[in-house]
Design a protein around this motif. Structure first.
Motif, short mmCIF file in Angstrom:
data_model
loop_
_atom_site.label_atom_id
_atom_site.label_comp_id
_atom_site.label_asym_id
_atom_site.label_seq_id
_atom_site.Cartn_x
_atom_site.Cartn_y
_atom_site.Cartn_z
N MET A 1 57.38 18.55 119.69
CA MET A 1 56.38 18.61 118.65
C MET A 1 55.09 17.98 119.18
N ILE A 2 53.97 18.61 118.83
CA ILE A 2 52.66 18.06 119.14
C ILE A 2 51.89 17.99 117.83
N LEU A 3 51.37 16.82 117.52
CA LEU A 3 50.59 16.63 116.29
C LEU A 3 49.12 16.93 116.56
N PHE A 4 48.50 17.61 115.61
CA PHE A 4 47.09 17.94 115.69
C PHE A 4 46.41 17.57 114.38
N LYS A 5 45.09 17.46 114.42
CA LYS A 5 44.28 17.22 113.23
C LYS A 5 44.01 18.56 112.55
N PRO A 6 43.74 18.55 111.24
CA PRO A 6 43.47 19.80 110.52
C PRO A 6 42.36 20.64 111.15
N GLU A 7 41.36 20.00 111.75
CA GLU A 7 40.25 20.74 112.35
C GLU A 7 40.70 21.59 113.55
N HIS A 8 41.91 21.34 114.06
CA HIS A 8 42.40 22.07 115.23
C HIS A 8 43.24 23.29 114.88
N CYS A 36 53.61 22.89 116.61
CA CYS A 36 52.33 22.26 116.29
C CYS A 36 52.37 21.89 114.82
N ARG A 37 52.15 20.61 114.54
CA ARG A 37 52.21 20.13 113.16
C ARG A 37 51.03 19.23 112.86
N LEU A 38 50.76 19.06 111.57
CA LEU A 38 49.73 18.13 111.14
C LEU A 38 50.31 16.75 110.87
N SER A 39 51.61 16.69 110.60
CA SER A 39 52.32 15.42 110.44
C SER A 39 53.81 15.69 110.67
N TYR A 40 54.55 14.63 110.85
CA TYR A 40 55.99 14.78 111.10
C TYR A 40 56.69 15.44 109.94
N ARG A 41 56.19 15.24 108.72
CA ARG A 41 56.86 15.75 107.53
C ARG A 41 56.48 17.18 107.17
N MET A 42 55.41 17.67 107.76
CA MET A 42 54.95 19.03 107.42
C MET A 42 55.63 20.07 108.31
N GLU A 43 55.68 21.28 107.81
CA GLU A 43 56.22 22.39 108.59
C GLU A 43 55.25 22.73 109.73
N PRO A 44 55.75 23.28 110.83
CA PRO A 44 54.84 23.68 111.91
C PRO A 44 53.92 24.82 111.49
#
Length: 105
Positions: A1-8, A36-44
Motif C-alpha cells: 500500500m502507498i498512501l497519497f494526499k487527495p491532490e494526487h 493507492c489509498r488516502l488512508s489505511y481505512r479507506m478503500e484503494p
C-alpha cells in the motif's frame, strides 16, 4: 500500500503522476503492485506497479521529475513537499519510486 494526499488522486488516475519521493525505509520492489489509498481505512482508489526505485538527494529533483510527480515545476513540488512533510532539506536522502497505473478501483 502507498498512501497519497487527495491532490494526487486525479494526477495518478490520469497518468500524469508516475513518480513519488518518500522518506524512511525502502518498502517497494520493482515489479510489485501496490494499492493507492488516502488512508489505511479507506478503500484503494487505484493500483500501481513499481517500475524503478532509487535513492537520491531531495535537492537533485529536476523539472522533468517534478512533472512526473504531478507538478509543473521544482518550486511547485517543493511547496507541496513542505506542506506534506513540514520541511525542505535539499541534502536529505529520499526514495524515488517510479510507477505505472495498473487499474483504477
Amino acid at each position: 500500500m502507498i498512501l497519497f494526499k487527495p491532490e494526487h488522486v486525479e494526477p495518478i488516475l490520469s497518468g500524469c503522476k508516475t513518480q513519488t519521493r518518500r522518506l524512511g525505509k525502502k518498502r517497494w520492489k520493482v515489479g510489485s503492485v501496490h494499492q493507492c489509498r488516502l488512508s489505511y481505512r479507506m478503500e484503494p482508489f487505484a493500483y500501481v506497479r513499481v517500475t524503478a526505485v532509487r535513492r537520491e538527494r531531495l535537492g537533485n529533483i529536476t523539472d522533468d521529475d517534478a512533472r512526473r510527480e504531478g507538478y509543473l515545476s521544482v518550486e511547485a513540488y517543493r511547496e507541496a513537499f513542505e506542506r506534506i512533510y513540514g520541511f525542505w532539506d535539499p541534502d536529505v536522502d529520499v526514495w524515488v519510486v517510479d510507477f505505472e497505473l495498473v487499474r483504477q478501483s
